[in-house]
Design a protein around this motif. Structure first.
Motif, PDB file in Angstrom:
ATOM      1  N   ALA A 174       6.259 -53.344  -9.792  1.00 33.71           N
ATOM      2  CA  ALA A 174       6.654 -52.803 -11.097  1.00 33.71           C
ATOM      3  C   ALA A 174       6.062 -51.410 -11.299  1.00 33.71           C
ATOM      4  CB  ALA A 174       6.208 -53.748 -12.213  1.00 33.71           C
ATOM      5  N   LYS A 194       8.111 -48.997  -9.334  1.00 40.32           N
ATOM      6  CA  LYS A 194       9.412 -48.771  -9.975  1.00 40.32           C
ATOM      7  C   LYS A 194       9.277 -47.749 -11.102  1.00 40.32           C
ATOM      8  CE  LYS A 194      12.502 -52.052 -10.026  1.00 40.32           C
ATOM      9  NZ  LYS A 194      13.224 -53.287 -10.302  1.00 40.32           N
ATOM     10  N   ASN A 231      16.335 -68.905  -3.439  1.00 41.35           N
ATOM     11  CA  ASN A 231      17.131 -68.509  -4.602  1.00 41.35           C
ATOM     12  C   ASN A 231      18.049 -67.340  -4.278  1.00 41.35           C
ATOM     13  OD1 ASN A 231      16.029 -70.527  -6.197  1.00 41.35           O
ATOM     14  ND2 ASN A 231      14.491 -69.196  -7.112  1.00 41.35           N
ATOM     15  N   ALA A 232      17.567 -66.382  -3.506  1.00 41.33           N
ATOM     16  CA  ALA A 232      18.405 -65.246  -3.114  1.00 41.33           C
ATOM     17  C   ALA A 232      19.565 -65.722  -2.249  1.00 41.33           C
ATOM     18  CB  ALA A 232      17.572 -64.205  -2.373  1.00 41.33           C
ATOM     19  N   ARG A 241      11.729 -67.604  -3.535  1.00 49.33           N
ATOM     20  CA  ARG A 241      12.511 -66.375  -3.720  1.00 49.33           C
ATOM     21  C   ARG A 241      13.574 -66.248  -2.633  1.00 49.33           C
ATOM     22  NH1 ARG A 241       7.979 -61.945  -5.801  1.00 49.33           N
ATOM     23  NH2 ARG A 241       7.504 -63.101  -7.702  1.00 49.33           N
ATOM     24  N   ASP A 267      12.201 -59.121  -1.600  1.00 46.00           N
ATOM     25  CA  ASP A 267      12.359 -59.815  -2.879  1.00 46.00           C
ATOM     26  C   ASP A 267      13.571 -59.376  -3.696  1.00 46.00           C
ATOM     27  OD1 ASP A 267      10.273 -61.502  -2.348  1.00 46.00           O
ATOM     28  OD2 ASP A 267       8.811 -60.396  -3.547  1.00 46.00           O
ATOM     29  N   LEU A 268      14.689 -59.180  -3.002  1.00 46.40           N
ATOM     30  CA  LEU A 268      15.940 -58.955  -3.729  1.00 46.40           C
ATOM     31  C   LEU A 268      16.370 -60.279  -4.349  1.00 46.40           C
ATOM     32  CD1 LEU A 268      17.946 -56.683  -1.287  1.00 46.40           C
ATOM     33  CD2 LEU A 268      17.060 -56.061  -3.515  1.00 46.40           C
ATOM     34  N   PRO A 269      17.025 -60.307  -5.447  1.00 49.12           N
ATOM     35  CA  PRO A 269      17.496 -59.150  -6.193  1.00 49.12           C
ATOM     36  C   PRO A 269      16.483 -58.613  -7.200  1.00 49.12           C
ATOM     37  CG  PRO A 269      18.415 -61.129  -7.178  1.00 49.12           C
ATOM     38  CD  PRO A 269      17.581 -61.563  -5.991  1.00 49.12           C
ATOM     39  N   ALA A 270      15.422 -59.336  -7.480  1.00 52.60           N
ATOM     40  CA  ALA A 270      14.506 -58.943  -8.560  1.00 52.60           C
ATOM     41  C   ALA A 270      13.797 -57.608  -8.295  1.00 52.60           C
ATOM     42  CB  ALA A 270      13.477 -60.039  -8.800  1.00 52.60           C
ATOM     43  N   ALA A 271      13.165 -57.459  -7.153  1.00 49.85           N
ATOM     44  CA  ALA A 271      12.360 -56.262  -6.923  1.00 49.85           C
ATOM     45  C   ALA A 271      13.114 -55.245  -6.069  1.00 49.85           C
ATOM     46  CB  ALA A 271      11.026 -56.637  -6.283  1.00 49.85           C
ATOM     47  N   ASP A 328       3.872 -58.359  -7.400  1.00 53.72           N
ATOM     48  CA  ASP A 328       4.858 -58.081  -8.447  1.00 53.72           C
ATOM     49  C   ASP A 328       4.376 -56.962  -9.370  1.00 53.72           C
ATOM     50  OD1 ASP A 328       6.437 -60.060  -7.344  1.00 53.72           O
ATOM     51  OD2 ASP A 328       6.045 -61.523  -8.946  1.00 53.72           O
TER      52      ASP A 328
END
Length: 152
Positions: A24, A27, A84-85, A81, A125-129, A20
């Motif tokens: 970041a 990004k 949840n996605a 993850r 790791d959509l939607p977060a990453a 993670d």
């Protein structure tokens, strides 16, 4: 409670936190080769990639989502993850609980084979990453990393 000898589905919390952190950093510095290299080394360093399973139990395949870049395999660093996605995409609880954990390094070549059915990439790791790579780059990335160990 997990059986102590059973393989873990998820990497350690420290490994997930490091991925993670690297995601970041990429990004923030999307043009940085060092940031990209660090993230993909962490992803390729996982024991397994996790997918939302589609198809039959005898012939499971990964969930493919339609992204702006085209159809992409959705892959995850943790089972939570992935689940949840799947729920966020409107899959049922049963569908969201069907996960496919493919060990590395075989996950690399397995995912790359989906280019033959029109899948263009893999997104993690959509939607977060949501970092992604074209399927045609998966094997070359592996080969590059093998030929160029990280500098410490």
């Amino acid at each position: 409670m997990e059986h102590p000898e059973a393989p873990r589905l998820d990497p350690s919390p420290e490994q997930v936190a490091e991925i993670d952190r690297r995601a970041a950093a990429l990004k923030e510095q999307s043009e940085s080769f060092a940031a990209m290299d660090a993230l993909w080394r962490a992803i390729y360093g996982l024991d397994r990639w996790i997918f939302i399973a589609r198809g039959t139990d005898d012939q499971p395949g990964p969930y493919v989502g339609e992204l702006p870049q085209g159809p992409m395999i959705l892959a995850f660093t943790t089972g939570e993850r992935a689940r949840n996605a799947a729920l966020g995409m409107g899959l049922s609880e049963d569908e969201a609980s069907r996960l496919l954990a493919v060990p590395l390094p075989s996950a690399i070549e397995w995912a790359a084979t989906f280019s033959s059915v029109g899948v263009v990439g893999i997104a993690f790791d959509l939607p977060a990453a949501g970092y992604f790579a074209p399927l045609g780059n998966l094997v070359p990335i592996r080969d590059y990393m093998a030929a160029n160990p990280p500098a410490h």
